[in-house]
Design a protein around this motif. Structure first.
Motif, PDB file in Angstrom:
ATOM      1  N   VAL A 198       0.816  -1.212   0.000  1.00 49.78           N
ATOM      2  CA  VAL A 198       0.000   0.000   0.000  1.00 49.78           C
ATOM      3  C   VAL A 198       0.852   1.266   0.000  1.00 49.78           C
ATOM      4  CG1 VAL A 198      -2.004  -1.060   1.081  1.00 49.78           C
ATOM      5  CG2 VAL A 198      -0.227  -0.041   2.514  1.00 49.78           C
ATOM      6  N   ASP A 199       2.141   1.113   0.249  1.00 50.77           N
ATOM      7  CA  ASP A 199       3.041   2.266   0.230  1.00 50.77           C
ATOM      8  C   ASP A 199       3.506   2.598  -1.188  1.00 50.77           C
ATOM      9  OD1 ASP A 199       4.414   0.898   3.220  1.00 50.77           O
ATOM     10  OD2 ASP A 199       3.107   2.657   3.080  1.00 50.77           O
ATOM     11  N   THR A 200       3.154   1.763  -2.144  1.00 49.82           N
ATOM     12  CA  THR A 200       3.535   2.013  -3.530  1.00 49.82           C
ATOM     13  C   THR A 200       2.919   3.312  -4.023  1.00 49.82           C
ATOM     14  OG1 THR A 200       3.793  -0.332  -4.065  1.00 49.82           O
ATOM     15  CG2 THR A 200       3.338   1.165  -5.898  1.00 49.82           C
ATOM     16  N   ALA A 201       3.781   4.218  -4.500  1.00 51.30           N
ATOM     17  CA  ALA A 201       3.318   5.532  -4.936  1.00 51.30           C
ATOM     18  C   ALA A 201       4.505   6.319  -5.479  1.00 51.30           C
ATOM     19  CB  ALA A 201       2.686   6.307  -3.781  1.00 51.30           C
ATOM     20  N   VAL A 202       4.193   7.454  -6.070  1.00 58.04           N
ATOM     21  CA  VAL A 202       5.235   8.429  -6.369  1.00 58.04           C
ATOM     22  C   VAL A 202       5.332   9.342  -5.157  1.00 58.04           C
ATOM     23  CG1 VAL A 202       5.995  10.309  -7.871  1.00 58.04           C
ATOM     24  CG2 VAL A 202       4.781   8.342  -8.845  1.00 58.04           C
ATOM     25  N   TYR A 203       6.539   9.498  -4.648  1.00 54.42           N
ATOM     26  CA  TYR A 203       6.761  10.307  -3.461  1.00 54.42           C
ATOM     27  C   TYR A 203       7.334  11.662  -3.883  1.00 54.42           C
ATOM     28  CZ  TYR A 203       5.744   6.424  -0.385  1.00 54.42           C
ATOM     29  OH  TYR A 203       5.101   5.415   0.282  1.00 54.42           O
ATOM     30  N   TYR A 204       6.682  12.717  -3.407  1.00 55.68           N
ATOM     31  CA  TYR A 204       7.065  14.075  -3.758  1.00 55.68           C
ATOM     32  C   TYR A 204       7.575  14.820  -2.524  1.00 55.68           C
ATOM     33  CZ  TYR A 204       4.356  13.334  -8.038  1.00 55.68           C
ATOM     34  OH  TYR A 204       3.872  12.849  -9.233  1.00 55.68           O
TER      35      TYR A 204
END
Length: 115
Positions: free
Chosen positions: A88-94
């Motif tokens: 669930v931590d999969t994402a693009v981090y900005y």
């Protein structure tokens, strides 16, 4: 002109750790807040964690206890240590730098967690 450059993303297995870095350059006031946000496919960009120039921190409930935000004011750099990563931590981090009422954003770094 302010620029933010993120690094440290990648593909990891569930349970692994990652450390993201974001270096800010340009005309930066000493009093500011830096932080991390993330955006998963089809979802809005959400807060992960923020840290003020005095060291006050704020975490999203979803990462509290698994993540640590820190900064090096001399280097205008903010870090995000993430442990026990889940799918669930999969994402693009900005990375975001807020100075008074102005927000500056980095280009984002992809974090993918496989099961």
């Amino acid at each position: 002109q302010v620029q933010l450059v993120e690094s440290g993303g990648g593909l990891v297995q569930a349970g692994a750790s990652l450390r993201l870095s974001c270096a800010a350059s340009g005309s930066i006031r000493s009093i500011n807040t830096m932080g991390w946000y993330r955006q998963a496919p089809g979802k809005e960009r959400d807060l992960v964690a923020t840290i003020s120039s005095l060291g006050s921190t704020n975490y999203a409930d979803s990462v509290k206890g698994r993540s640590t935000i820190s900064r090096d004011n001399a280097k205008n750099t903010v870090y995000l240590q993430m442990d026990n990563l889940q799918t669930v931590d999969t994402a693009v981090y900005y990375c975001k730098l807020r100075v008074r009422m102005t927000n500056y954003w980095g280009q984002g770094t992809q974090v993918t967690v496989s099961s």
